[in-house]
Design an enzyme around this catalytic site. Sequence first.
Site, PDB file in Angstrom:
ATOM      1  N   VAL A  14       0.842  -1.201   0.000  1.00 57.26           N
ATOM      2  CA  VAL A  14       0.000   0.000   0.000  1.00 57.26           C
ATOM      3  C   VAL A  14       0.879   1.254   0.000  1.00 57.26           C
ATOM      4  O   VAL A  14       0.612   2.222  -0.732  1.00 57.26           O
ATOM      5  CB  VAL A  14      -0.967  -0.001   1.210  1.00 57.26           C
ATOM      6  CG1 VAL A  14      -1.839   1.241   1.190  1.00 57.26           C
ATOM      7  CG2 VAL A  14      -1.836  -1.254   1.209  1.00 57.26           C
ATOM      8  N   GLU A 129     -10.960   5.107   4.708  1.00 59.53           N
ATOM      9  CA  GLU A 129     -11.661   4.608   3.514  1.00 59.53           C
ATOM     10  C   GLU A 129     -11.034   3.327   2.972  1.00 59.53           C
ATOM     11  O   GLU A 129     -11.726   2.407   2.544  1.00 59.53           O
ATOM     12  CB  GLU A 129     -11.651   5.699   2.428  1.00 59.53           C
ATOM     13  CG  GLU A 129     -12.349   5.334   1.152  1.00 59.53           C
ATOM     14  CD  GLU A 129     -13.831   5.018   1.353  1.00 59.53           C
ATOM     15  OE1 GLU A 129     -14.601   5.944   1.584  1.00 59.53           O
ATOM     16  OE2 GLU A 129     -14.199   3.809   1.294  1.00 59.53           O
ATOM     17  N   GLY A 134     -10.726  -1.904  -0.552  1.00 62.21           N
ATOM     18  CA  GLY A 134      -9.653  -1.253  -1.327  1.00 62.21           C
ATOM     19  C   GLY A 134     -10.059   0.048  -1.969  1.00 62.21           C
ATOM     20  O   GLY A 134     -10.317   1.043  -1.287  1.00 62.21           O
ATOM     21  N   GLU A 190      -2.885 -10.338   3.022  1.00 63.30           N
ATOM     22  CA  GLU A 190      -2.340  -9.789   4.270  1.00 63.30           C
ATOM     23  C   GLU A 190      -0.971 -10.419   4.528  1.00 63.30           C
ATOM     24  O   GLU A 190      -0.648 -11.476   3.976  1.00 63.30           O
ATOM     25  CB  GLU A 190      -3.279 -10.114   5.436  1.00 63.30           C
ATOM     26  CG  GLU A 190      -4.642  -9.475   5.324  1.00 63.30           C
ATOM     27  CD  GLU A 190      -4.576  -7.961   5.229  1.00 63.30           C
ATOM     28  OE1 GLU A 190      -4.024  -7.315   6.139  1.00 63.30           O
ATOM     29  OE2 GLU A 190      -5.066  -7.405   4.235  1.00 63.30           O
ATOM     30  N   ASP A 201     -10.446 -11.299   7.754  1.00 62.52           N
ATOM     31  CA  ASP A 201     -10.370  -9.994   7.096  1.00 62.52           C
ATOM     32  C   ASP A 201     -11.774  -9.514   6.693  1.00 62.52           C
ATOM     33  O   ASP A 201     -12.119  -8.345   6.869  1.00 62.52           O
ATOM     34  CB  ASP A 201      -9.444 -10.121   5.869  1.00 62.52           C
ATOM     35  CG  ASP A 201      -9.284  -8.820   5.113  1.00 62.52           C
ATOM     36  OD1 ASP A 201      -8.469  -7.983   5.538  1.00 62.52           O
ATOM     37  OD2 ASP A 201      -9.986  -8.630   4.099  1.00 62.52           O
ATOM     38  N   LYS A 205     -13.996  -6.205   8.087  1.00 61.82           N
ATOM     39  CA  LYS A 205     -14.589  -5.204   7.186  1.00 61.82           C
ATOM     40  C   LYS A 205     -16.103  -5.141   7.382  1.00 61.82           C
ATOM     41  O   LYS A 205     -16.697  -4.058   7.371  1.00 61.82           O
ATOM     42  CB  LYS A 205     -14.260  -5.561   5.737  1.00 61.82           C
ATOM     43  CG  LYS A 205     -12.777  -5.386   5.413  1.00 61.82           C
ATOM     44  CD  LYS A 205     -12.425  -6.044   4.092  1.00 61.82           C
ATOM     45  CE  LYS A 205     -10.985  -5.809   3.707  1.00 61.82           C
ATOM     46  NZ  LYS A 205     -10.554  -6.631   2.569  1.00 61.82           N
TER      47      LYS A 205
HETATM   48  P1  NAP Z   1       3.019  -4.965   3.763  1.00 62.31           P
HETATM   49  O1  NAP Z   1       3.291  -5.074   2.310  1.00 62.31           O
HETATM   50  O2  NAP Z   1       3.313  -6.112   4.646  1.00 62.31           O
HETATM   51  O3  NAP Z   1       3.802  -3.668   4.283  1.00 62.31           O
HETATM   52  C1  NAP Z   1       3.934  -3.348   5.634  1.00 62.31           C
HETATM   53  C2  NAP Z   1       4.947  -2.224   5.772  1.00 62.31           C
HETATM   54  O4  NAP Z   1       4.969  -1.823   7.134  1.00 62.31           O
HETATM   55  C3  NAP Z   1       6.373  -2.606   5.386  1.00 62.31           C
HETATM   56  O5  NAP Z   1       6.988  -1.551   4.712  1.00 62.31           O
HETATM   57  C4  NAP Z   1       7.066  -2.839   6.740  1.00 62.31           C
HETATM   58  O6  NAP Z   1       8.426  -2.488   6.747  1.00 62.31           O
HETATM   59  C5  NAP Z   1       6.301  -1.871   7.628  1.00 62.31           C
HETATM   60  N1  NAP Z   1       6.218  -2.357   9.012  1.00 62.31           N
HETATM   61  C6  NAP Z   1       5.504  -3.404   9.468  1.00 62.31           C
HETATM   62  N2  NAP Z   1       5.680  -3.542  10.805  1.00 62.31           N
HETATM   63  C7  NAP Z   1       6.512  -2.561  11.178  1.00 62.31           C
HETATM   64  C8  NAP Z   1       7.081  -2.159  12.423  1.00 62.31           C
HETATM   65  N3  NAP Z   1       6.815  -2.801  13.550  1.00 62.31           N
HETATM   66  N4  NAP Z   1       7.893  -1.074  12.445  1.00 62.31           N
HETATM   67  C9  NAP Z   1       8.177  -0.410  11.299  1.00 62.31           C
HETATM   68  N5  NAP Z   1       7.667  -0.729  10.095  1.00 62.31           N
HETATM   69  C10 NAP Z   1       6.843  -1.794  10.034  1.00 62.31           C
HETATM   70  O7  NAP Z   1       1.474  -4.614   4.008  1.00 62.31           O
HETATM   71  P2  NAP Z   1       0.442  -3.952   2.986  1.00 62.31           P
HETATM   72  O8  NAP Z   1      -0.105  -4.982   2.073  1.00 62.31           O
HETATM   73  O9  NAP Z   1       1.026  -2.713   2.402  1.00 62.31           O
HETATM   74  O10 NAP Z   1      -0.760  -3.588   3.989  1.00 62.31           O
HETATM   75  C11 NAP Z   1      -0.635  -2.519   4.895  1.00 62.31           C
HETATM   76  C12 NAP Z   1      -1.973  -2.249   5.563  1.00 62.31           C
HETATM   77  O11 NAP Z   1      -2.945  -1.917   4.576  1.00 62.31           O
HETATM   78  C13 NAP Z   1      -2.561  -3.415   6.345  1.00 62.31           C
HETATM   79  O12 NAP Z   1      -3.301  -2.907   7.435  1.00 62.31           O
HETATM   80  C14 NAP Z   1      -3.522  -4.042   5.347  1.00 62.31           C
HETATM   81  O13 NAP Z   1      -4.562  -4.757   5.968  1.00 62.31           O
HETATM   82  C15 NAP Z   1      -4.059  -2.824   4.681  1.00 62.31           C
HETATM   83  N6  NAP Z   1      -4.582  -3.013   3.328  1.00 62.31           N
HETATM   84  C16 NAP Z   1      -3.862  -3.682   2.403  1.00 62.31           C
HETATM   85  C17 NAP Z   1      -4.340  -3.808   1.120  1.00 62.31           C
HETATM   86  C18 NAP Z   1      -3.568  -4.530   0.052  1.00 62.31           C
HETATM   87  O14 NAP Z   1      -4.089  -4.663  -1.054  1.00 62.31           O
HETATM   88  N7  NAP Z   1      -2.366  -5.003   0.311  1.00 62.31           N
HETATM   89  C19 NAP Z   1      -5.574  -3.256   0.782  1.00 62.31           C
HETATM   90  C20 NAP Z   1      -6.313  -2.561   1.766  1.00 62.31           C
HETATM   91  C21 NAP Z   1      -5.802  -2.449   3.036  1.00 62.31           C
HETATM   92  P3  NAP Z   1       9.537  -3.282   5.889  1.00 62.31           P
HETATM   93  O15 NAP Z   1       9.141  -3.067   4.462  1.00 62.31           O
HETATM   94  O16 NAP Z   1      10.837  -2.656   6.223  1.00 62.31           O
HETATM   95  O17 NAP Z   1       9.409  -4.716   6.305  1.00 62.31           O
HETATM   96  N1  HSE Z   2      -5.926  -8.698   2.009  1.00 55.91           N
HETATM   97  C1  HSE Z   2      -6.999  -7.838   1.678  1.00 55.91           C
HETATM   98  C2  HSE Z   2      -7.787  -8.435   0.541  1.00 55.91           C
HETATM   99  C3  HSE Z   2      -6.477  -6.491   1.281  1.00 55.91           C
HETATM  100  O1  HSE Z   2      -7.295  -9.363  -0.098  1.00 55.91           O
HETATM  101  O2  HSE Z   2      -8.900  -7.986   0.300  1.00 55.91           O
HETATM  102  C4  HSE Z   2      -7.560  -5.463   1.058  1.00 55.91           C
HETATM  103  O3  HSE Z   2      -8.210  -5.164   2.259  1.00 55.91           O
END
Ligand code: NAP
Ligand code: HSE
Length: 431
Positions: A14, A129, A134, A190, A201, A205
């Site tokens: 994200v 949001e 998403g 996730e 998840d 939501k």
């Molecule tokens: P991700 O790819 O696992 O990224 C997490 C990021 O947070 C990484 O950059 C990580 O650092 C950093 N991080 C995690 N724990 C940390 C800590 N304790 N201290 C410092 N930095 C930390 O996750 P993501 O997919 O982007 O998702 C992030 C959030 O958005 C989650 O809440 C998820 O549910 C939500 N979300 C995701 C999506 C999706 O499509 N992926 C959609 C909607 C909502 P490093 O890179 O250095 O490891």
């Molecule tokens: N892991 C979640 C999904 C990200 O697949 O829908 C978006 O909230």
Amino acid sequence: MKNVKIALLGLGNVGRGVWKILNTNKEEIRQRAGYDIEVSKILVRDVNKDRGINVPKGILTTNPDDIFEDDSIQIVVEIMGGIEPAKDYMIKAMEKKKHVVTANKFAIATCAEELFSVVKKEGVMFKYEASVAGGIPIINQINDSLTANKIKEMIGIINGTTNYILTKMHLEGTSFDDALKEAQEKGYAEADPTSDVEGYDVAYKLAILTSLAFETKIDVNQIYREGIRNITSMDIKYAKELGYVIKLLAFVKDIDGNLELRVHPTMIPERHPLANVNDSFNAILVRGNAVGDLMMYGRGAGDLPTGSAVVGDIIAILRNGLSVNPQENRDENVIVRDINDMENTKSRYYIRATVKDVPGVLAEMASILGKNDISVLSVIQKGKGKENVGLVFITHETLEGNINRAIEEMKKSPTVEEIDNIIRVEKIKNQ
Ligand code: NAP
Ligand code: HSE
């Protein structure tokens, strides 16, 4: 043009989306927000990681205090995920009078009371949001455009990962594990995909959507939840033969003031409006007493769609002039609602069993269903002449309690080898 400094907590899937949008659409965002947005700090775990984007190394930090103690940062964007330390960081940011944007459904659904009490106390803006579906602006729709309605029900596909997996299994015959791996590579899942696959998840939501649409508080543990781990290629094959697709659906229904809340795989007719929502797309059907049926459709996961919702929230805060004011008392409007017991919910059911190929087995199974007030819509028997055969029933609408009693009875029958799966079946409205 005014300048505003913001910080990101996290630069994963994200975070990369947010970074790309802020750079690619810089001019449009500047015009719409009335500010030049400068990302001045980004918190990560590993500053040396290759992230595939051109971020100046100097703004990466592993020390969250570099952000909280910097008074020039006015907005903190939490996109790291998980409860701790993410929740603690959001609270610290708000206590420093920084506005917060988050995509973290886990934290909002399970710690709403704590988070919103800080929002109220500190008078900052808190926007989320991206936490549901998403890129689909469903939270804004419920909070703004649909407020004239009594919402009667919502049915949605609100997890991109599981929808991607089920689509791949249905359309291409991909195995569950391969499809999950692809969803992870595409950045949909996730950090721990158990949350996606087991339906947690979706439950988070659904809790967020329900609390907004029905002005209530939802304990996530009150939501009936089943994931998609038990869906096999055999179920997909039968679904196709019977003219259905299997989707992981979230339901909330207003039943005379009580709520029916459930998350489970569901067989839906191929002509159902949600049947062709494929890949990482999400869709939510909202039934309001004024607007009637409304469906929102879009990408439910991934860097840019999610980044779109996050950056939209940042712009909304800037358009509100970054003002810090005491908030209205959110609790005053909370309506307490009872959650209906699953035994009293009604559905059609798909029951797949492996039975001994002996005379009278079909009649015995049909009789068990009949005794429990369940009538049969269709039946398939496969594998005649073998020791065991596969038997599939689709029932008419009945109470879940009836199904549970019938299944218990079937399990006791010496002719039943296995009840392989039970999947609820959704019909098209008014059919
Ligand atoms: P991700 O790819 O696992 O990224 C997490 C990021 O947070 C990484 O950059 C990580 O650092 C950093 N991080 C995690 N724990 C940390 C800590 N304790 N201290 C410092 N930095 C930390 O996750 P993501 O997919 O982007 O998702 C992030 C959030 O958005 C989650 O809440 C998820 O549910 C939500 N979300 C995701 C999506 C999706 O499509 N992926 C959609 C909607 C909502 P490093 O890179 O250095 O490891
Ligand atoms: N892991 C979640 C999904 C990200 O697949 O829908 C978006 O909230």
